[in-house]
Design a protein around this motif. Structure first.
Motif, PDB file in Angstrom:
ATOM      1  N   PRO A 186       4.234  -0.722  -0.656  1.00 29.70           N
ATOM      2  CA  PRO A 186       3.428  -0.312  -1.813  1.00 29.70           C
ATOM      3  C   PRO A 186       2.049   0.198  -1.383  1.00 29.70           C
ATOM      4  CG  PRO A 186       4.379  -2.490  -2.159  1.00 29.70           C
ATOM      5  CD  PRO A 186       4.555  -2.168  -0.705  1.00 29.70           C
ATOM      6  N   LEU A 187       1.588   1.238  -2.051  1.00 24.88           N
ATOM      7  CA  LEU A 187       0.221   1.708  -1.868  1.00 24.88           C
ATOM      8  C   LEU A 187      -0.708   0.922  -2.790  1.00 24.88           C
ATOM      9  CD1 LEU A 187       0.648   5.583  -1.686  1.00 24.88           C
ATOM     10  CD2 LEU A 187      -0.270   4.127   0.128  1.00 24.88           C
ATOM     11  N   LEU A 188      -1.867   0.589  -2.289  1.00 22.02           N
ATOM     12  CA  LEU A 188      -2.877  -0.114  -3.075  1.00 22.02           C
ATOM     13  C   LEU A 188      -4.196   0.625  -2.905  1.00 22.02           C
ATOM     14  CD1 LEU A 188      -3.688  -2.727  -4.693  1.00 22.02           C
ATOM     15  CD2 LEU A 188      -4.403  -3.643  -2.487  1.00 22.02           C
ATOM     16  N   PHE A 189      -4.752   1.088  -4.004  1.00 22.33           N
ATOM     17  CA  PHE A 189      -6.022   1.801  -3.947  1.00 22.33           C
ATOM     18  C   PHE A 189      -7.149   1.048  -4.640  1.00 22.33           C
ATOM     19  CE2 PHE A 189      -2.967   5.389  -3.607  1.00 22.33           C
ATOM     20  CZ  PHE A 189      -3.348   5.844  -2.339  1.00 22.33           C
ATOM     21  N   SER A 190      -6.816   0.042  -5.426  1.00 19.70           N
ATOM     22  CA  SER A 190      -7.846  -0.664  -6.178  1.00 19.70           C
ATOM     23  C   SER A 190      -8.658  -1.570  -5.254  1.00 19.70           C
ATOM     24  CB  SER A 190      -7.226  -1.501  -7.293  1.00 19.70           C
ATOM     25  OG  SER A 190      -6.410  -2.519  -6.746  1.00 19.70           O
ATOM     26  N   SER A 191      -9.845  -1.897  -5.720  1.00 22.89           N
ATOM     27  CA  SER A 191     -10.705  -2.809  -4.969  1.00 22.89           C
ATOM     28  C   SER A 191     -11.219  -3.935  -5.854  1.00 22.89           C
ATOM     29  CB  SER A 191     -11.880  -2.046  -4.360  1.00 22.89           C
ATOM     30  OG  SER A 191     -12.606  -1.359  -5.364  1.00 22.89           O
ATOM     31  N   GLU A 192     -10.726  -4.009  -7.071  1.00 25.90           N
ATOM     32  CA  GLU A 192     -11.118  -5.088  -7.969  1.00 25.90           C
ATOM     33  C   GLU A 192      -9.974  -5.373  -8.918  1.00 25.90           C
ATOM     34  OE1 GLU A 192     -13.482  -2.351 -11.257  1.00 25.90           O
ATOM     35  OE2 GLU A 192     -14.606  -3.394  -9.710  1.00 25.90           O
ATOM     36  N   SER A 193     -10.030  -6.534  -9.554  1.00 20.44           N
ATOM     37  CA  SER A 193      -8.996  -6.922 -10.494  1.00 20.44           C
ATOM     38  C   SER A 193      -8.844  -5.848 -11.572  1.00 20.44           C
ATOM     39  CB  SER A 193      -9.373  -8.263 -11.139  1.00 20.44           C
ATOM     40  OG  SER A 193      -8.383  -8.672 -12.036  1.00 20.44           O
ATOM     41  N   PRO A 194      -7.610  -5.447 -11.970  1.00 17.02           N
ATOM     42  CA  PRO A 194      -6.361  -6.183 -11.770  1.00 17.02           C
ATOM     43  C   PRO A 194      -5.549  -5.751 -10.557  1.00 17.02           C
ATOM     44  CG  PRO A 194      -5.994  -4.455 -13.377  1.00 17.02           C
ATOM     45  CD  PRO A 194      -7.445  -4.370 -12.976  1.00 17.02           C
ATOM     46  N   PHE A 195      -6.143  -5.122  -9.548  1.00 21.46           N
ATOM     47  CA  PHE A 195      -5.420  -4.754  -8.333  1.00 21.46           C
ATOM     48  C   PHE A 195      -4.156  -3.951  -8.631  1.00 21.46           C
ATOM     49  CE2 PHE A 195      -7.738  -8.620  -7.057  1.00 21.46           C
ATOM     50  CZ  PHE A 195      -8.523  -8.045  -6.079  1.00 21.46           C
ATOM     51  N   THR A 196      -4.322  -2.870  -9.364  1.00 23.37           N
ATOM     52  CA  THR A 196      -3.183  -2.029  -9.709  1.00 23.37           C
ATOM     53  C   THR A 196      -2.639  -1.350  -8.464  1.00 23.37           C
ATOM     54  OG1 THR A 196      -4.139  -1.628 -11.871  1.00 23.37           O
ATOM     55  CG2 THR A 196      -2.417  -0.120 -11.146  1.00 23.37           C
ATOM     56  N   SER A 197      -1.363  -1.494  -8.232  1.00 23.72           N
ATOM     57  CA  SER A 197      -0.731  -0.838  -7.091  1.00 23.72           C
ATOM     58  C   SER A 197       0.449  -0.019  -7.573  1.00 23.72           C
ATOM     59  CB  SER A 197      -0.255  -1.864  -6.067  1.00 23.72           C
ATOM     60  OG  SER A 197       0.957  -2.454  -6.496  1.00 23.72           O
ATOM     61  N   GLU A 198       0.991   0.745  -6.654  1.00 25.88           N
ATOM     62  CA  GLU A 198       2.183   1.522  -6.948  1.00 25.88           C
ATOM     63  C   GLU A 198       3.411   0.727  -6.522  1.00 25.88           C
ATOM     64  OE1 GLU A 198       1.845   5.339  -5.124  1.00 25.88           O
ATOM     65  OE2 GLU A 198      -0.052   5.815  -6.135  1.00 25.88           O
ATOM     66  N   PRO A 199       4.606   1.128  -6.992  1.00 26.40           N
ATOM     67  CA  PRO A 199       5.825   0.526  -6.441  1.00 26.40           C
ATOM     68  C   PRO A 199       5.955   0.895  -4.966  1.00 26.40           C
ATOM     69  CG  PRO A 199       6.264   1.710  -8.487  1.00 26.40           C
ATOM     70  CD  PRO A 199       4.884   2.095  -8.060  1.00 26.40           C
ATOM     71  N   ARG A 200       7.004   0.461  -4.360  1.00 24.43           N
ATOM     72  CA  ARG A 200       7.222   0.751  -2.950  1.00 24.43           C
ATOM     73  C   ARG A 200       7.342   2.261  -2.740  1.00 24.43           C
ATOM     74  NH1 ARG A 200      11.952  -2.128   0.753  1.00 24.43           N
ATOM     75  NH2 ARG A 200      10.940  -1.695   2.772  1.00 24.43           N
ATOM     76  N   SER A 201       6.445   2.839  -1.974  1.00 20.48           N
ATOM     77  CA  SER A 201       6.469   4.267  -1.687  1.00 20.48           C
ATOM     78  C   SER A 201       7.392   4.558  -0.514  1.00 20.48           C
ATOM     79  CB  SER A 201       5.056   4.772  -1.368  1.00 20.48           C
ATOM     80  OG  SER A 201       4.203   4.642  -2.470  1.00 20.48           O
ATOM     81  N   THR A 202       7.751   5.815  -0.342  1.00 18.36           N
ATOM     82  CA  THR A 202       8.602   6.179   0.784  1.00 18.36           C
ATOM     83  C   THR A 202       7.811   6.115   2.088  1.00 18.36           C
ATOM     84  OG1 THR A 202       8.085   8.542   0.676  1.00 18.36           O
ATOM     85  CG2 THR A 202       9.942   7.735  -0.684  1.00 18.36           C
ATOM     86  N   VAL A 203       8.540   6.057   3.177  1.00 21.33           N
ATOM     87  CA  VAL A 203       7.909   6.086   4.492  1.00 21.33           C
ATOM     88  C   VAL A 203       7.047   7.340   4.632  1.00 21.33           C
ATOM     89  CG1 VAL A 203       8.393   6.339   6.964  1.00 21.33           C
ATOM     90  CG2 VAL A 203       9.656   4.643   5.603  1.00 21.33           C
ATOM     91  N   GLN A 204       7.542   8.475   4.138  1.00 22.25           N
ATOM     92  CA  GLN A 204       6.794   9.721   4.249  1.00 22.25           C
ATOM     93  C   GLN A 204       5.470   9.650   3.501  1.00 22.25           C
ATOM     94  OE1 GLN A 204       7.811  12.716   6.078  1.00 22.25           O
ATOM     95  NE2 GLN A 204       5.591  12.796   5.831  1.00 22.25           N
ATOM     96  N   VAL A 205       5.482   9.117   2.298  1.00 25.83           N
ATOM     97  CA  VAL A 205       4.252   9.007   1.518  1.00 25.83           C
ATOM     98  C   VAL A 205       3.230   8.132   2.244  1.00 25.83           C
ATOM     99  CG1 VAL A 205       3.271   8.030  -0.593  1.00 25.83           C
ATOM    100  CG2 VAL A 205       5.297   9.487  -0.725  1.00 25.83           C
ATOM    101  N   ILE A 206       3.680   7.049   2.824  1.00 22.33           N
ATOM    102  CA  ILE A 206       2.758   6.173   3.552  1.00 22.33           C
ATOM    103  C   ILE A 206       2.205   6.893   4.773  1.00 22.33           C
ATOM    104  CG2 ILE A 206       2.484   3.979   4.758  1.00 22.33           C
ATOM    105  CD1 ILE A 206       2.892   3.734   1.721  1.00 22.33           C
ATOM    106  N   TYR A 207       3.060   7.589   5.493  1.00 23.19           N
ATOM    107  CA  TYR A 207       2.591   8.349   6.658  1.00 23.19           C
ATOM    108  C   TYR A 207       1.588   9.418   6.250  1.00 23.19           C
ATOM    109  CZ  TYR A 207       5.080   6.526  10.702  1.00 23.19           C
ATOM    110  OH  TYR A 207       5.486   5.739  11.756  1.00 23.19           O
TER     111      TYR A 207
END
Length: 549
Positions: A186-207
């Motif tokens: 999962p990608l996480l971009f938040s830095s404060e509550s509620p810590f919204t993240s994305e579902p599990r991203s693909t390997v390519q998206v993470i790269y």
């Protein structure tokens, strides 16, 4: 959607990130900072970074709330790569900190194990605090300064480092899978509550995110102030060389050979290769010339029997080592040329003094080495090794034991630095990348400085085909970087399994290694992929049991 990261994962950071009641990150010494003030000034942002620096090597509950005393973060994660790959071989049955269980592949393959949980927990802690700085700087309205850019560069580099570690452990290898469809993390971009993240991203998206972060880091560093301070502590700070080095690793793991080569050259600029004295000194300090990045472990944060050297160095005064000296693959050691000084770090003829040795050959009564014709000669050889390397009476010896990693104060539990990136690795990355581009001359030129420094008779020109070069580069990586944790990702990139029985055997005991004695290559064996912590699946509404590796 709210990502709770419950239990020993990210939710525990709610305490430190969003509460003004407790200290923020820096808990020892008392120069701590509250969350409310974390972004109030450049100086406070530096304190946040200092906390992350310490969080790399502290016991996992010390700097980042939560965790467990049985793991001291990179003290464990760094040698784990060679423990899993069968490079750092156990000679006896010892399971302190689940180090034997990890070696037997009974940790990362279980979703409730500490190894699976705490690696995930630690890397997402780094991401969360990098986000705090990245987002905070973007929203702060501060005037851009060199010091601010230096902090931003480190934050982007840390986030890239953490995502690369996560995707390489919890996702299928880029070169052996289908990165556009293989699930990553999962990608996480938040830095404060509620810590919204994305579902599990693909390997390519993470790269892609890693590549973007590293480019942003390099751009920030180019306008930064550079490292501050001097000596071993200065190299705890990330800088532009570290960003280039991570980019070289990232590109190599995805087959972007041209980027890997050019980034490796940039990373090693200003960090000359070590000579024989330094190479054989034990790799225990950041002050070595070719150390680009490492954790300077301060005495106040020593981890004692949780440290890298406790798990991997035969001079550490701890039961994991005294009872279970670590040995190198004898097929590797036997292939080291006599003119290569790295061979001095391994003792193939060390007597087997351990009556509990896994191979059943411990003690004089079971001696098979013809060098020792009497018990007196056998005992004298043990005593000579202990005297030379500073071992205590309880230390056992074993054939093919290593002294590459040595405590600065052998026979003690004193803290030593943890080295993450060296110039030698960058020479090897460039060489592999150029070999894969079939640039024979370029690969030879990248290898030549390293080979000629280590081996007085080195002649790189005899490796004049792509296959011979790659075979030689693999040998050089296994030797030069032995014990430094690269075995796991190397084997995934090369799609190599583990076979302790082949070609005369590695010296490992099949009884001790069990199912990890022979392991199919990563492209056909999903056990190379770490299990996502069950606690994360239970708590994260964006993950379900179907997301488990």
């Amino acid at each position: 959607m709210l990502n709770k990261f419950k239990f020993i994962t990210l939710i525990l950071l709610l305490v430190s990130v969003n509460s003004c009641q407790d200290e923020y990150l820096e808990r020892t010494p008392t120069d701590a900072i509250s969350a409310a003030d974390a972004l109030a000034s450049v100086e406070n942002m530096q304190l946040v970074l200092n906390g992350v620096h310490r969080g790399l090597y502290s016991q996992s509950q010390t700097i980042f709330p939560g965790g467990n005393t049985a793991r001291a973060n990179n003290h464990y994660w760094k040698p784990l790569g060679d423990n899993l790959a069968g490079y750092l071989i156990h000679s006896a049955n010892a399971n302190n900190l689940s180090w034997r269980s990890a070696m037997q592949w009974n940790e990362h393959t279980i979703q409730t194990s500490l190894t699976s949980e705490l690696l995930w927990y630690h890397r997402y802690n780094i991401i969360l605090h990098a986000n705090l700085l990245i987002n905070g700087i973007a929203d702060s309205g501060f005037t851009e300064t060199a010091a601010l850019n230096e902090i931003l560069g480190q934050a982007y580099t840390y986030r890239a480092y953490a995502y690369l570690s996560l995707v390489q452990h919890y996702g299928r290898g880029y070169l052996i899978g289908n990165p556009s469809t293989d699930p990553g993390v999962p990608l996480l971009f938040s830095s404060e509550s509620p810590f919204t993240s994305e579902p599990r991203s693909t390997v390519q998206v993470i790269y892609d995110q890693i590549g973007s972060d590293l480019d942003d880091a390099i751009a920030a560093f180019e306008n930064g102030s550079g490292r501050t301070g001097s000596g071993a502590a200065a190299k705890s700070q990330l800088n532009i060389n570290v960003a280039h080095g991570l980019k070289a690793r990232w590109a190599l793991s995805k087959g972007d050979w041209s980027t890997a080569a050019t980034s490796a050259v940039a990373a090693r600029d200003g960090f000359p290769l070590m000579d024989e004295t330094d190479w054989l000194s034990g790799l225990n300090t950041n002050t070595l010339s070719e150390v680009i990045w490492g954790s300077h472990v301060i005495e106040a944060e020593t981890t004692f029997f949780r440290s890298y050297f406790y798990l991997a160095s035969n001079t550490f005064n701890g039961s994991q080592i005294r009872n279970n000296p670590k040995i190198a693959d004898r097929r590797l050691v036997d292939a080291i040329p006599a003119t290569d000084y790295r061979g001095k770090a391994f003792l193939p003829d060390a007597p087997n003094s351990n009556t509990s040795a896994a191979n059943g050959e411990g003690g004089w009564a079971n001696n098979t080495n013809p060098l020792y014709t009497t018990e007196e000669e056998f005992d004298d050889a043990i005593a000579a090794i202990k005297a030379e390397y500073g071992l205590v009476s309880g230390h056992n010896t074993h054939p093919y034991m290593h002294f590459k990693l040595k405590n600065a104060n052998p026979g003690t539990i004193d803290p030593d630095d943890v080295i993450y990136m060296r110039t030698s690795e960058m020479h090897l990355i460039e060489a592999e990348a150029r070999a894969m581009l079939n640039d024979i001359t370029g690969a030879q030129d990248a290898l030549r400085p390293l080979g000629e420094e280590r081996d007085s008779a080195y002649d790189v020109t005899i490796f004049n085909t792509q296959q011979s070069l790659m075979d030689h580069i693999k040998f050089q990586r296994r030797l030069e970087l032995w014990g430094e944790g690269f075995g796991y990702t190397d084997k995934i990139r090369w799609d190599e399994g583990i076979d302790h029985a082949a070609d005369g055997g590695s010296g490992a005991s099949e009884v001790l290694y069990q199912g990890a004695y022979q392991v199919d290559r990563p492209s056909i064996n999903d056990d190379w992929i770490f299990k996502i912590p069950q606690a994360e699946i239970n708590a994260n509404p964006n993950l379900s049991s179907g997301d488990q590796n």
